[in-house]
Design a protein around this motif. Structure first.
Motif, PDB file in Angstrom:
ATOM      1  N   LYS A   9       0.827  -1.205   0.000  1.00  0.00           N
ATOM      2  CA  LYS A   9       0.000   0.000   0.000  1.00  0.00           C
ATOM      3  C   LYS A   9       0.865   1.261   0.000  1.00  0.00           C
ATOM      4  O   LYS A   9       2.026   1.240   0.391  1.00  0.00           O
ATOM      5  N   CYS A  11       0.723   3.754   1.946  1.00  0.00           N
ATOM      6  CA  CYS A  11       1.144   4.140   3.294  1.00  0.00           C
ATOM      7  C   CYS A  11       2.427   3.411   3.706  1.00  0.00           C
ATOM      8  O   CYS A  11       3.269   3.968   4.410  1.00  0.00           O
ATOM      9  N   SER A  58       3.838  13.177   7.598  1.00  0.00           N
ATOM     10  CA  SER A  58       3.094  12.408   6.599  1.00  0.00           C
ATOM     11  C   SER A  58       1.634  12.352   7.020  1.00  0.00           C
ATOM     12  O   SER A  58       1.315  12.349   8.209  1.00  0.00           O
ATOM     13  N   CYS A  59       0.772  12.335   6.021  1.00  0.00           N
ATOM     14  CA  CYS A  59      -0.666  12.352   6.272  1.00  0.00           C
ATOM     15  C   CYS A  59      -1.375  11.620   5.134  1.00  0.00           C
ATOM     16  O   CYS A  59      -1.124  11.912   3.962  1.00  0.00           O
ATOM     17  N   GLU A  60      -2.240  10.677   5.492  1.00  0.00           N
ATOM     18  CA  GLU A  60      -3.019   9.990   4.456  1.00  0.00           C
ATOM     19  C   GLU A  60      -4.074  10.949   3.910  1.00  0.00           C
ATOM     20  O   GLU A  60      -4.635  11.752   4.632  1.00  0.00           O
ATOM     21  N   ASN A  61      -4.308  10.852   2.608  1.00  0.00           N
ATOM     22  CA  ASN A  61      -5.370  11.630   1.981  1.00  0.00           C
ATOM     23  C   ASN A  61      -6.102  10.720   0.992  1.00  0.00           C
ATOM     24  O   ASN A  61      -5.789   9.539   0.888  1.00  0.00           O
ATOM     25  N   GLU A  62      -7.047  11.262   0.266  1.00  0.00           N
ATOM     26  CA  GLU A  62      -7.869  10.430  -0.623  1.00  0.00           C
ATOM     27  C   GLU A  62      -7.084   9.788  -1.758  1.00  0.00           C
ATOM     28  O   GLU A  62      -7.501   8.786  -2.327  1.00  0.00           O
ATOM     29  N   GLY A  64      -3.686   8.885  -1.488  1.00  0.00           N
ATOM     30  CA  GLY A  64      -2.558   8.097  -0.980  1.00  0.00           C
ATOM     31  C   GLY A  64      -2.020   8.712   0.289  1.00  0.00           C
ATOM     32  O   GLY A  64      -2.755   8.903   1.248  1.00  0.00           O
ATOM     33  N   VAL A  65      -0.728   9.060   0.270  1.00  0.00           N
ATOM     34  CA  VAL A  65      -0.092   9.656   1.443  1.00  0.00           C
ATOM     35  C   VAL A  65       0.743  10.847   1.000  1.00  0.00           C
ATOM     36  O   VAL A  65       1.477  10.775   0.015  1.00  0.00           O
ATOM     37  N   GLN A  80       3.862  13.401  -2.923  1.00  0.00           N
ATOM     38  CA  GLN A  80       2.644  12.597  -2.920  1.00  0.00           C
ATOM     39  C   GLN A  80       2.985  11.167  -3.312  1.00  0.00           C
ATOM     40  O   GLN A  80       3.559  10.931  -4.369  1.00  0.00           O
ATOM     41  N   GLU A  82       1.268   7.735  -4.236  1.00  0.00           N
ATOM     42  CA  GLU A  82      -0.014   7.124  -4.575  1.00  0.00           C
ATOM     43  C   GLU A  82       0.216   5.877  -5.397  1.00  0.00           C
ATOM     44  O   GLU A  82       1.173   5.772  -6.151  1.00  0.00           O
TER      45      GLU A  82
END
Length: 91
Positions: A9, A11, A58-62, A64-65, A80, A82
């Protein structure tokens, strides 16, 4: 993917990238030079710049990360991570 398990994944890849950056930063900070100066985290001989990472996040978003970097010269960057391939069952 050789054993039929799910795909890696975004992340996980982002975590590896952050660990690599943190390890590099630590090596620069503790390595030092005989003169007592530390090695800068980011150096470009071509552009004549050098800087140290002040914050790494780091921060997950719609998609990916998102990895965020803020340098001590005022520059900020977003990386980014993804996935370009769908996991089985997510097509």
């Amino acid at each position: 993917m050789t054993d039929g398990s799910s795909m890696t994944k975004a992340c996980t890849v982002a975590a590896v990238l952050c660990e690599l950056l943190e390890t590099h930063m630590q090596a620069c900070d503790v390595g030092g030079r005989p003169s007592g100066d530390h090695h800068h985290h980011i150096v470009s001989a071509v552009h004549g710049t050098r800087a140290d990472v002040e914050t790494l996040s780091s921060c997950e978003n719609e998609d990916g990360v998102e990895i965020g970097l803020t340098l001590n010269d005022g520059a900020t960057f977003r990386i980014q991570v993804e996935s370009l391939s769908a996991s089985p069952g997510q097509e």
